[in-house]
Design a protein around this motif. Sequence first.
Motif, PDB file in Angstrom:
ATOM      1  N   ALA A  11       0.834  -1.205   0.000  1.00 57.09           N
ATOM      2  CA  ALA A  11       0.000   0.000   0.000  1.00 57.09           C
ATOM      3  C   ALA A  11       0.868   1.254   0.000  1.00 57.09           C
ATOM      4  O   ALA A  11       0.609   2.202  -0.756  1.00 57.09           O
ATOM      5  CB  ALA A  11      -0.942  -0.001   1.205  1.00 57.09           C
ATOM      6  N   HIS A  12       1.908   1.256   0.817  1.00 55.52           N
ATOM      7  CA  HIS A  12       2.821   2.410   0.829  1.00 55.52           C
ATOM      8  C   HIS A  12       3.645   2.473  -0.456  1.00 55.52           C
ATOM      9  O   HIS A  12       3.879   3.559  -0.992  1.00 55.52           O
ATOM     10  CB  HIS A  12       3.746   2.361   2.048  1.00 55.52           C
ATOM     11  N   PHE A  13       4.087   1.331  -0.947  1.00 55.19           N
ATOM     12  CA  PHE A  13       4.924   1.297  -2.156  1.00 55.19           C
ATOM     13  C   PHE A  13       4.179   1.894  -3.355  1.00 55.19           C
ATOM     14  O   PHE A  13       4.764   2.587  -4.181  1.00 55.19           O
ATOM     15  CB  PHE A  13       5.357  -0.138  -2.475  1.00 55.19           C
ATOM     16  N   HIS A  14       2.876   1.624  -3.442  1.00 53.23           N
ATOM     17  CA  HIS A  14       2.077   2.074  -4.585  1.00 53.23           C
ATOM     18  C   HIS A  14       1.206   3.288  -4.278  1.00 53.23           C
ATOM     19  O   HIS A  14       0.617   3.844  -5.201  1.00 53.23           O
ATOM     20  CB  HIS A  14       1.182   0.933  -5.077  1.00 53.23           C
ATOM     21  N   GLY A  15       1.103   3.666  -3.023  1.00 58.21           N
ATOM     22  CA  GLY A  15       0.239   4.785  -2.646  1.00 58.21           C
ATOM     23  C   GLY A  15       1.023   6.054  -2.422  1.00 58.21           C
ATOM     24  O   GLY A  15       1.261   6.825  -3.352  1.00 58.21           O
ATOM     25  N   ASP A  16       1.485   6.251  -1.194  1.00 52.90           N
ATOM     26  CA  ASP A  16       2.223   7.480  -0.882  1.00 52.90           C
ATOM     27  C   ASP A  16       3.690   7.400  -1.284  1.00 52.90           C
ATOM     28  O   ASP A  16       4.412   8.372  -1.218  1.00 52.90           O
ATOM     29  CB  ASP A  16       2.088   7.853   0.592  1.00 52.90           C
ATOM     30  N   ARG A  17       4.134   6.213  -1.699  1.00 51.81           N
ATOM     31  CA  ARG A  17       5.532   5.994  -2.122  1.00 51.81           C
ATOM     32  C   ARG A  17       6.510   6.288  -0.990  1.00 51.81           C
ATOM     33  O   ARG A  17       7.619   6.741  -1.212  1.00 51.81           O
ATOM     34  CB  ARG A  17       5.883   6.828  -3.364  1.00 51.81           C
ATOM     35  N   GLN A 130      -7.313   3.392   3.077  1.00 55.57           N
ATOM     36  CA  GLN A 130      -7.406   3.587   4.529  1.00 55.57           C
ATOM     37  C   GLN A 130      -6.329   4.525   5.055  1.00 55.57           C
ATOM     38  O   GLN A 130      -6.554   5.253   6.013  1.00 55.57           O
ATOM     39  CB  GLN A 130      -7.332   2.242   5.262  1.00 55.57           C
ATOM     40  N   ILE A 131      -5.144   4.489   4.435  1.00 56.27           N
ATOM     41  CA  ILE A 131      -4.075   5.384   4.895  1.00 56.27           C
ATOM     42  C   ILE A 131      -4.131   6.739   4.190  1.00 56.27           C
ATOM     43  O   ILE A 131      -3.291   7.597   4.424  1.00 56.27           O
ATOM     44  CB  ILE A 131      -2.672   4.735   4.777  1.00 56.27           C
ATOM     45  N   GLY A 132      -5.141   6.910   3.329  1.00 61.87           N
ATOM     46  CA  GLY A 132      -5.407   8.220   2.750  1.00 61.87           C
ATOM     47  C   GLY A 132      -4.758   8.513   1.418  1.00 61.87           C
ATOM     48  O   GLY A 132      -4.557   9.680   1.068  1.00 61.87           O
ATOM     49  N   TYR A 133      -4.467   7.471   0.642  1.00 62.47           N
ATOM     50  CA  TYR A 133      -3.813   7.680  -0.650  1.00 62.47           C
ATOM     51  C   TYR A 133      -4.520   6.904  -1.739  1.00 62.47           C
ATOM     52  O   TYR A 133      -5.236   5.954  -1.466  1.00 62.47           O
ATOM     53  CB  TYR A 133      -2.338   7.262  -0.587  1.00 62.47           C
ATOM     54  N   SER A 134      -4.277   7.312  -2.957  1.00 62.33           N
ATOM     55  CA  SER A 134      -4.799   6.595  -4.119  1.00 62.33           C
ATOM     56  C   SER A 134      -3.762   5.578  -4.575  1.00 62.33           C
ATOM     57  O   SER A 134      -2.561   5.814  -4.457  1.00 62.33           O
ATOM     58  CB  SER A 134      -5.084   7.568  -5.264  1.00 62.33           C
ATOM     59  N   TRP A 135      -4.236   4.484  -5.097  1.00 66.43           N
ATOM     60  CA  TRP A 135      -3.374   3.415  -5.589  1.00 66.43           C
ATOM     61  C   TRP A 135      -2.645   3.872  -6.848  1.00 66.43           C
ATOM     62  O   TRP A 135      -3.216   4.538  -7.701  1.00 66.43           O
ATOM     63  CB  TRP A 135      -4.224   2.183  -5.875  1.00 66.43           C
ATOM     64  N   ASN A 136      -1.382   3.523  -6.958  1.00 67.83           N
ATOM     65  CA  ASN A 136      -0.528   3.832  -8.102  1.00 67.83           C
ATOM     66  C   ASN A 136      -0.359   5.322  -8.358  1.00 67.83           C
ATOM     67  O   ASN A 136      -0.281   5.767  -9.501  1.00 67.83           O
ATOM     68  CB  ASN A 136      -0.998   3.107  -9.366  1.00 67.83           C
ATOM     69  N   THR A 137      -0.295   6.080  -7.284  1.00 65.57           N
ATOM     70  CA  THR A 137      -0.012   7.506  -7.379  1.00 65.57           C
ATOM     71  C   THR A 137       1.481   7.688  -7.622  1.00 65.57           C
ATOM     72  O   THR A 137       2.299   6.962  -7.054  1.00 65.57           O
ATOM     73  CB  THR A 137      -0.406   8.206  -6.050  1.00 65.57           C
ATOM     74  N   ALA A 138       1.836   8.670  -8.434  1.00 64.86           N
ATOM     75  CA  ALA A 138       3.253   8.971  -8.652  1.00 64.86           C
ATOM     76  C   ALA A 138       3.829   9.617  -7.396  1.00 64.86           C
ATOM     77  O   ALA A 138       3.122  10.286  -6.640  1.00 64.86           O
ATOM     78  CB  ALA A 138       3.416   9.902  -9.849  1.00 64.86           C
ATOM     79  N   SER A 139       5.097   9.404  -7.183  1.00 59.91           N
ATOM     80  CA  SER A 139       5.785   9.951  -6.017  1.00 59.91           C
ATOM     81  C   SER A 139       5.795  11.478  -6.063  1.00 59.91           C
ATOM     82  O   SER A 139       6.023  12.081  -7.116  1.00 59.91           O
ATOM     83  CB  SER A 139       7.223   9.434  -5.980  1.00 59.91           C
ATOM     84  N   ASN A 140       5.544  12.100  -4.911  1.00 58.88           N
ATOM     85  CA  ASN A 140       5.596  13.553  -4.795  1.00 58.88           C
ATOM     86  C   ASN A 140       7.048  13.947  -4.522  1.00 58.88           C
ATOM     87  O   ASN A 140       7.499  13.950  -3.379  1.00 58.88           O
ATOM     88  CB  ASN A 140       4.675  14.025  -3.678  1.00 58.88           C
ATOM     89  N   LEU A 141       7.761  14.288  -5.565  1.00 51.90           N
ATOM     90  CA  LEU A 141       9.190  14.578  -5.454  1.00 51.90           C
ATOM     91  C   LEU A 141       9.485  15.877  -4.712  1.00 51.90           C
ATOM     92  O   LEU A 141      10.620  16.096  -4.284  1.00 51.90           O
ATOM     93  CB  LEU A 141       9.824  14.601  -6.845  1.00 51.90           C
ATOM     94  N   SER A 142       8.490  16.724  -4.545  1.00 56.86           N
ATOM     95  CA  SER A 142       8.714  17.987  -3.821  1.00 56.86           C
ATOM     96  C   SER A 142       8.453  17.853  -2.319  1.00 56.86           C
ATOM     97  O   SER A 142       8.713  18.784  -1.565  1.00 56.86           O
ATOM     98  CB  SER A 142       7.841  19.096  -4.413  1.00 56.86           C
ATOM     99  N   ASP A 143       7.970  16.705  -1.878  1.00 57.08           N
ATOM    100  CA  ASP A 143       7.680  16.485  -0.461  1.00 57.08           C
ATOM    101  C   ASP A 143       8.963  16.066   0.255  1.00 57.08           C
ATOM    102  O   ASP A 143       9.337  14.895   0.252  1.00 57.08           O
ATOM    103  CB  ASP A 143       6.599  15.413  -0.307  1.00 57.08           C
TER     104      ASP A 143
END
Length: 174
Positions: A11-17, A130-143
């Motif tokens: 979920a983290h790998f594909h969601g919030d990265r 559940q952790i508040g992210y969409s599946w297969n979202t691209a990484s937010n490189l500015s975060d």
Amino acid sequence: MYPEEYIHFLAHFHGDRDYFECHEILEEYWKKSNDQSKDSIWVGLILLAVSAYHHRRANFNGAGRTLNKAIHIFTSQQNTLPKIGLEKQTLFSLLTNQLAIIKKEEAYQSYHLPITDPFLLKDCIKKCEQIGYSWNTASNLSDKSLVDRHILRDRSSVIQERIDAIIIKKGNDS
């Protein structure tokens, strides 16, 4: 069927990265598991997340080194890959491509692991939401809290553990 920690990892790998969190989740699981071998499939996945973390930070040496180790483990554990819902040929092709990108020092881009089990995929998407992210979202490189997480985290407990280990070792040596 699958360890809850593995579902969290995916979920983290594909969601919030959050590859740092991926590492933490599976490392804790691996330490508690019956398979504490350095060639465990869980270690391979941990190294894969570490490689993605390094690549995103443009640490190409670290990314290449850890991805090579992950590929070595996945090769030795290739019969386990389908058991954890991953398509091995597609995974090896993906990782070979990632390694080539890293060797050419090309910029990081998010990628998806080849999950073949529809039930696993459903559970991962649900966990991701559940952790508040969409599946297969691209990484937010500015975060910066995501990209530089290892620099920004509180390391006081890690430092204390190292001090305690040194004290114990000195006590055992005398």
